[in-house]
Design an enzyme around this catalytic site. Sequence first.
Site, PDB file in Angstrom:
ATOM      1  N   THR A 267      -4.753  16.855   2.150  1.00  0.00           N
ATOM      2  CA  THR A 267      -4.563  16.530   3.615  1.00  0.00           C
ATOM      3  C   THR A 267      -5.125  18.052   4.210  1.00  0.00           C
ATOM      4  OG1 THR A 267      -2.485  17.526   3.356  1.00  0.00           O
ATOM      5  CG2 THR A 267      -2.602  15.170   3.362  1.00  0.00           C
TER       6      THR A 267
ATOM      7  N   THR B  87      -1.574  15.794  -2.712  1.00  0.00           N
ATOM      8  CA  THR B  87      -2.448  15.043  -1.835  1.00  0.00           C
ATOM      9  C   THR B  87      -3.161  15.795  -0.895  1.00  0.00           C
ATOM     10  OG1 THR B  87      -0.633  13.438  -1.648  1.00  0.00           O
ATOM     11  CG2 THR B  87      -2.121  13.197  -0.117  1.00  0.00           C
TER      12      THR B  87
ATOM     13  N   ASP C 199       9.377  18.209  18.536  1.00  0.00           N
ATOM     14  CA  ASP C 199       9.379  19.380  17.274  1.00  0.00           C
ATOM     15  C   ASP C 199      10.548  18.931  16.529  1.00  0.00           C
ATOM     16  OD1 ASP C 199       9.887  21.378  15.691  1.00  0.00           O
ATOM     17  OD2 ASP C 199       9.947  22.887  17.175  1.00  0.00           O
TER      18      ASP C 199
ATOM     19  N   LYS D 129      14.120  19.277   0.537  1.00  0.00           N
ATOM     20  CA  LYS D 129      13.564  17.759   0.264  1.00  0.00           C
ATOM     21  C   LYS D 129      14.488  16.977  -0.802  1.00  0.00           C
ATOM     22  CE  LYS D 129       9.583  17.142   2.546  1.00  0.00           C
ATOM     23  NZ  LYS D 129       9.536  16.047   3.384  1.00  0.00           N
TER      24      LYS D 129
ATOM     25  N   TYR E   5      11.914  24.656   0.170  1.00  0.00           N
ATOM     26  CA  TYR E   5      11.411  23.527   0.343  1.00  0.00           C
ATOM     27  C   TYR E   5      11.983  22.269  -0.560  1.00  0.00           C
ATOM     28  CZ  TYR E   5       7.501  19.862   0.201  1.00  0.00           C
ATOM     29  OH  TYR E   5       6.834  18.902   0.107  1.00  0.00           O
TER      30      TYR E   5
END
Length: 258
Positions: A191, A189, A63, A160, A156
């Site tokens: 996914t 993308t 993890d 990032k 996020y």
Amino acid sequence: MGLLDDKVVLVNGGSQGVGAAIARAAVREGAAVALSGRRPEPGEALAAELTAAGGRAMYVRADLADAGQAKAAVARVTGAHGRIDCLVNSAGLTARGTLLDTTPELFDQHVAVNLKGPFFAMQAAVADMVARGAPGTIVNIITSSAHGGQPFLAPYVAAKAGLAGLTRNAAHAHRWDRVRINGLNIGWTATEGEDATQRAFHGAGDDWRERAAAGLPMGRLGRPDEIADFVVFLLSDRSGVVTGSVIDWDQNVLGGLD
């Protein structure tokens, strides 16, 4: 000869999505690959698939939100192969949150997965490379949203953007050790994870990909296999002396205005 012949590669977050595509591409190019992830089922299945096809692959349960487990994943690789040549940090958390509604708990989760885990995985990998006096390469999968992003991606983006800064800092610090460290700011993308995110947070239906594609310059979303080929290039000697670069892998142009 493949681009990664006889290299030992660890792909964190390598059991699905972009990470799985990178693991497949690395094996195809001759590497011995370890792929890490929290869930054993997809990780073990992918490792078995790659091994059955003649490749060298192993699954490492980890993890990446836990710094200790991030470091232990590298230790598992060096224990099995005697070294680590390449590291890819592709695990990511994209749970939504704005500046006003993000809880401290959600913020901490983003930092743990998207920044802290990569930091300590890099620490362990670079320590091995430096101790052996050997060159190495690292690629961090970041996001085009690190430039600013949507309001609902506040934690996020914060994490990032930190990873982008870390990429440049570590590349500068270890350039004389011949450790090259680069990052990819990937765009939208297609996914499995993105499908789940669109359905869970945006009420998307089965046609969300087609609807999204209609609003994109190239008429489609990016594909994991395309990103994987680019990552393999950056991991390999074919990318030369490039280090400290955070490359925008996207079809929208930063700063471009209509």
